[in-house]
Design a protein around this motif. Structure first.
Motif, PDB file in Angstrom:
ATOM      1  N   ILE A  13      -8.108   0.090   6.387  1.00 52.41           N
ATOM      2  CA  ILE A  13      -6.779   0.571   6.770  1.00 52.41           C
ATOM      3  C   ILE A  13      -6.836   1.194   8.160  1.00 52.41           C
ATOM      4  CG2 ILE A  13      -5.003   2.288   6.243  1.00 52.41           C
ATOM      5  CD1 ILE A  13      -5.648   1.725   3.228  1.00 52.41           C
ATOM      6  N   ALA A  14      -7.902   1.940   8.434  1.00 52.88           N
ATOM      7  CA  ALA A  14      -8.063   2.578   9.746  1.00 52.88           C
ATOM      8  C   ALA A  14      -8.148   1.556  10.874  1.00 52.88           C
ATOM      9  CB  ALA A  14      -9.299   3.472   9.748  1.00 52.88           C
ATOM     10  N   SER A  15      -8.616   0.342  10.566  1.00 52.25           N
ATOM     11  CA  SER A  15      -8.704  -0.690  11.605  1.00 52.25           C
ATOM     12  C   SER A  15      -7.335  -1.211  12.016  1.00 52.25           C
ATOM     13  CB  SER A  15      -9.606  -1.844  11.155  1.00 52.25           C
ATOM     14  OG  SER A  15      -8.976  -2.623  10.152  1.00 52.25           O
ATOM     15  N   GLY A  16      -6.338  -0.990  11.170  1.00 53.06           N
ATOM     16  CA  GLY A  16      -4.966  -1.356  11.504  1.00 53.06           C
ATOM     17  C   GLY A  16      -4.492  -2.650  10.870  1.00 53.06           C
ATOM     18  N   TYR A  17      -3.197  -2.764  10.826  1.00 54.59           N
ATOM     19  CA  TYR A  17      -2.529  -3.908  10.208  1.00 54.59           C
ATOM     20  C   TYR A  17      -2.955  -5.227  10.836  1.00 54.59           C
ATOM     21  CZ  TYR A  17       1.263  -7.162   9.169  1.00 54.59           C
ATOM     22  OH  TYR A  17       1.979  -8.269   8.788  1.00 54.59           O
ATOM     23  N   GLN A  18      -2.876  -5.323  12.151  1.00 58.39           N
ATOM     24  CA  GLN A  18      -3.185  -6.585  12.835  1.00 58.39           C
ATOM     25  C   GLN A  18      -4.618  -7.030  12.580  1.00 58.39           C
ATOM     26  OE1 GLN A  18      -1.252  -8.749  14.224  1.00 58.39           O
ATOM     27  NE2 GLN A  18       0.568  -7.499  14.017  1.00 58.39           N
ATOM     28  N   ALA A  19      -5.559  -6.094  12.614  1.00 57.27           N
ATOM     29  CA  ALA A  19      -6.960  -6.438  12.376  1.00 57.27           C
ATOM     30  C   ALA A  19      -7.166  -6.945  10.954  1.00 57.27           C
ATOM     31  CB  ALA A  19      -7.853  -5.223  12.644  1.00 57.27           C
ATOM     32  N   LEU A  20      -6.501  -6.313   9.997  1.00 59.01           N
ATOM     33  CA  LEU A  20      -6.619  -6.752   8.605  1.00 59.01           C
ATOM     34  C   LEU A  20      -6.043  -8.150   8.414  1.00 59.01           C
ATOM     35  CD1 LEU A  20      -5.744  -3.545   6.569  1.00 59.01           C
ATOM     36  CD2 LEU A  20      -7.866  -4.837   6.503  1.00 59.01           C
ATOM     37  N   VAL A  21      -4.882  -8.381   8.995  1.00 56.72           N
ATOM     38  CA  VAL A  21      -4.250  -9.697   8.850  1.00 56.72           C
ATOM     39  C   VAL A  21      -5.118 -10.766   9.502  1.00 56.72           C
ATOM     40  CG1 VAL A  21      -2.257 -11.118   9.478  1.00 56.72           C
ATOM     41  CG2 VAL A  21      -1.905  -8.811   8.585  1.00 56.72           C
ATOM     42  N   GLN A  22      -5.617 -10.507  10.692  1.00 55.12           N
ATOM     43  CA  GLN A  22      -6.441 -11.501  11.375  1.00 55.12           C
ATOM     44  C   GLN A  22      -7.725 -11.795  10.604  1.00 55.12           C
ATOM     45  OE1 GLN A  22      -5.606 -13.534  13.973  1.00 55.12           O
ATOM     46  NE2 GLN A  22      -3.666 -12.599  13.396  1.00 55.12           N
TER      47      GLN A  22
ATOM     48  N   ALA B 146      -3.609   1.190  -1.681  1.00 55.06           N
ATOM     49  CA  ALA B 146      -4.742   2.072  -1.461  1.00 55.06           C
ATOM     50  C   ALA B 146      -4.400   3.200  -0.496  1.00 55.06           C
ATOM     51  CB  ALA B 146      -5.927   1.270  -0.938  1.00 55.06           C
ATOM     52  N   GLY B 147      -3.113   3.383  -0.198  1.00 53.77           N
ATOM     53  CA  GLY B 147      -2.710   4.520   0.608  1.00 53.77           C
ATOM     54  C   GLY B 147      -2.169   4.246   1.989  1.00 53.77           C
ATOM     55  N   ALA B 148      -2.193   3.005   2.438  1.00 56.10           N
ATOM     56  CA  ALA B 148      -1.610   2.694   3.751  1.00 56.10           C
ATOM     57  C   ALA B 148      -0.094   2.785   3.660  1.00 56.10           C
ATOM     58  CB  ALA B 148      -2.022   1.294   4.192  1.00 56.10           C
ATOM     59  N   ASN B 149       0.540   2.720   4.791  1.00 54.84           N
ATOM     60  CA  ASN B 149       1.996   2.730   4.838  1.00 54.84           C
ATOM     61  C   ASN B 149       2.457   1.635   5.798  1.00 54.84           C
ATOM     62  OD1 ASN B 149       4.583   3.552   4.267  1.00 54.84           O
ATOM     63  ND2 ASN B 149       4.613   5.124   5.830  1.00 54.84           N
ATOM     64  N   PHE B 150       1.937   0.424   5.584  1.00 57.08           N
ATOM     65  CA  PHE B 150       2.295  -0.712   6.428  1.00 57.08           C
ATOM     66  C   PHE B 150       3.631  -1.276   5.984  1.00 57.08           C
ATOM     67  CE2 PHE B 150      -2.530  -1.639   6.668  1.00 57.08           C
ATOM     68  CZ  PHE B 150      -2.686  -0.777   7.747  1.00 57.08           C
ATOM     69  N   LYS B 151       4.412  -1.716   6.950  1.00 58.16           N
ATOM     70  CA  LYS B 151       5.686  -2.349   6.642  1.00 58.16           C
ATOM     71  C   LYS B 151       5.501  -3.862   6.601  1.00 58.16           C
ATOM     72  CE  LYS B 151       8.512   1.303   8.421  1.00 58.16           C
ATOM     73  NZ  LYS B 151       9.569   1.735   9.279  1.00 58.16           N
ATOM     74  N   GLU B 152       6.119  -4.479   5.608  1.00 54.47           N
ATOM     75  CA  GLU B 152       6.049  -5.931   5.483  1.00 54.47           C
ATOM     76  C   GLU B 152       6.823  -6.566   6.637  1.00 54.47           C
ATOM     77  OE1 GLU B 152       7.904  -8.990   2.407  1.00 54.47           O
ATOM     78  OE2 GLU B 152       6.435  -7.639   1.509  1.00 54.47           O
ATOM     79  N   ALA B 153       6.242  -7.592   7.227  1.00 51.85           N
ATOM     80  CA  ALA B 153       6.910  -8.303   8.310  1.00 51.85           C
ATOM     81  C   ALA B 153       8.162  -8.985   7.780  1.00 51.85           C
ATOM     82  CB  ALA B 153       5.965  -9.329   8.914  1.00 51.85           C
ATOM     83  N   ALA B 154       9.173  -9.050   8.613  1.00 49.55           N
ATOM     84  CA  ALA B 154      10.408  -9.736   8.236  1.00 49.55           C
ATOM     85  C   ALA B 154      10.155 -11.222   8.099  1.00 49.55           C
ATOM     86  CB  ALA B 154      11.472  -9.483   9.299  1.00 49.55           C
TER      87      ALA B 154
END
Length: 64
Positions: free
Chosen positions: A12-21, A54-62
């Motif tokens: 989660i600390a690595s960020g949304y974009q890193a996780l998706v990639q 797991a505790g993140a607060n990422f927003k789902e992409a439109a």
């Protein structure tokens, strides 16, 4: 594991974009997840669901 806050913390600390990639293109022993039955949008939504459980607060992409 779904909902494992300790296991997901560094991801989660690595960020949304890193996780998706990582999920889309693969990372280490994990193969790429896009290009078969799932679109990149599907994979990104799964990442948001799992990280948020797991505790993140990422927003789902439109939707496109």
């Amino acid at each position: 594991k779904l909902g494992d806050k300790a296991g997901w913390a560094s991801r989660i600390a690595s960020g949304y974009q890193a996780l998706v990639q990582a999920a889309v293109k693969g990372k280490n022993a994990m193969p790429a997840q896009v290009g078969g039955d799932y679109s990149e949008e599907d994979v990104a939504r799964a990442v948001v669901y799992m990280a948020n459980s797991a505790g993140a607060n990422f927003k789902e992409a439109a939707s496109k």
